[in-house]
Design an enzyme around this catalytic site. Sequence first.
Site, mmCIF file in Angstrom:
data_model
loop_
_atom_site.group_PDB
_atom_site.id
_atom_site.type_symbol
_atom_site.label_atom_id
_atom_site.label_comp_id
_atom_site.label_asym_id
_atom_site.label_seq_id
_atom_site.Cartn_x
_atom_site.Cartn_y
_atom_site.Cartn_z
ATOM 1 C CB SER A 13 -7.335 9.927 -0.395
ATOM 2 O OG SER A 13 -8.229 8.947 0.092
ATOM 3 C CE LYS A 56 -3.145 3.616 8.354
ATOM 4 N NZ LYS A 56 -2.923 2.489 7.429
ATOM 5 C CD GLU A 68 -7.728 -10.975 21.520
ATOM 6 O OE1 GLU A 68 -6.867 -11.855 21.662
ATOM 7 O OE2 GLU A 68 -8.954 -11.204 21.655
ATOM 8 N N GLY A 116 9.263 -0.793 5.364
ATOM 9 C CA GLY A 116 8.490 0.169 6.143
ATOM 10 C C GLY A 116 8.074 -0.415 7.476
ATOM 11 N N GLY A 119 2.324 2.370 10.657
ATOM 12 C CA GLY A 119 1.049 1.793 11.058
ATOM 13 C C GLY A 119 0.548 0.710 10.133
ATOM 14 C CE1 TYR A 196 -5.228 5.641 -3.181
ATOM 15 C CE2 TYR A 196 -4.298 4.509 -1.283
ATOM 16 C CZ TYR A 196 -4.969 5.583 -1.825
ATOM 17 O OH TYR A 196 -5.374 6.613 -1.011
ATOM 18 N N GLY A 217 -1.831 -1.526 -4.251
ATOM 19 C CA GLY A 217 -2.641 -1.373 -3.050
ATOM 20 C C GLY A 217 -4.099 -1.039 -3.268
#
Length: 418
Positions: A13, A56, A68, A116, A119, A196, A217
């Site tokens: 990350s 997620k 929403e 894919g 999430g 990424y 990404g």
Amino acid sequence: MQYGLIGGALGHSFSKEIHEQIASYTYDLMPLTESAFHTFMEKRDFKAINVTIPYKKAVIPYLDEIEEAAEMIGAVNTIVNRNGKLIGYNTDYYGFAYMVKKYRVSMQNKKVLVIGNGGASLAIQAVVKKAQPKELVIVDIARSKDAVDYEDVYHKHLDAEIVINTSPVGMYPKNDAAPIDLRLFHCCEAVLDVVYNPITTKLCYTAKQLGLIHANGLEMLIAQAKYAVEHFLHQKIDDQIIETIYQKLLRDKINIVLIGMPSAGKTTIGRLLAKQMQKPFVDMDERIVAQAGKSIPQIFAEHGERGFRAYETQIAMQLAKQENSVIACGGGIVKYDVNMEMLGQNSIVIYLERDPANLSSNDPTRPLSSSKEAVEKMYRERLPLYLQYSDITVKNAEEPAVVAKNCVQQIDAYIAKR
């Protein structure tokens, strides 16, 4: 933890660096097992968090409110704790929309393939649907009422015009993987990959070689982080910060790969360039000698050129998983596409050009540079490959320090245009 990221494996990350450049808080990475995840969410002991694979969807039952858009998508990647109430958002949607807009990818009336169905995919599917495609095809490992499998893709959907990868295929440390063979998709116009790390996945590298619009990404990651910080801190932040952080991260993370003829000055310039850019320096030939336990002339004598190239490819595969280095390659690295495919994933490639008249033609450490005629023949054969695989060409016709400075200037200009 007050602010941070939860998920499964988080070693790849960049989120901590990104958040701490946008805001003044400390941002922690917290990998959680499934049982630890449930305990963490039950305690609610945080101010605001981001959520990544595989939680997620799993976070939703713990929320008191959900915006929403996130409810419609069915996935949450941002949670804010407001006086003990957990409120969920989805900033992946806005991050991907930013990416689409920046690269001017039009999906209206196009056939779009989304690889894919997790999430991140749900948010991206929402962006795609809003763009009114002609057809949206979801690809998953197993066929279902919502998704086709990979066998279906190759039998029925090679006419896809936009390919979007939301799966982790191609992510570090499995850099050599791609979810599909893009060369079979002759109608493809653009490739967007949410992975990424590496900075250019194998999928995006192939898109680049095919001359297609492509984006990884990293910008989506930075954009969604910017929108998440707005929720965290209740304040608007200018979109310009996305580009600023993107260029800085790219310069900090990217490898610089030097290719060119033997004796073109790759090692000399590479060492100076590494010093100027504050990156470690790697000489591939030195790595090969260390791994083989023998000199390059010995390798050629015992195993021939093919044996040497096998060592070279092994080292290229290792260096593909490295970041933030300056790498000087042997002159023949370009002879095998797989080498440049590997090295190109995390790199800006510079062709260091030198007048053939100034190249060495009698170096006992270089078995293929035995005469002036051999060097001239090699130059004619390899020049098209150097030009094909390089992002930048820098002429080595001045003092080494000047040439290294020219490399830095061209690297910065290249990054600014990406």
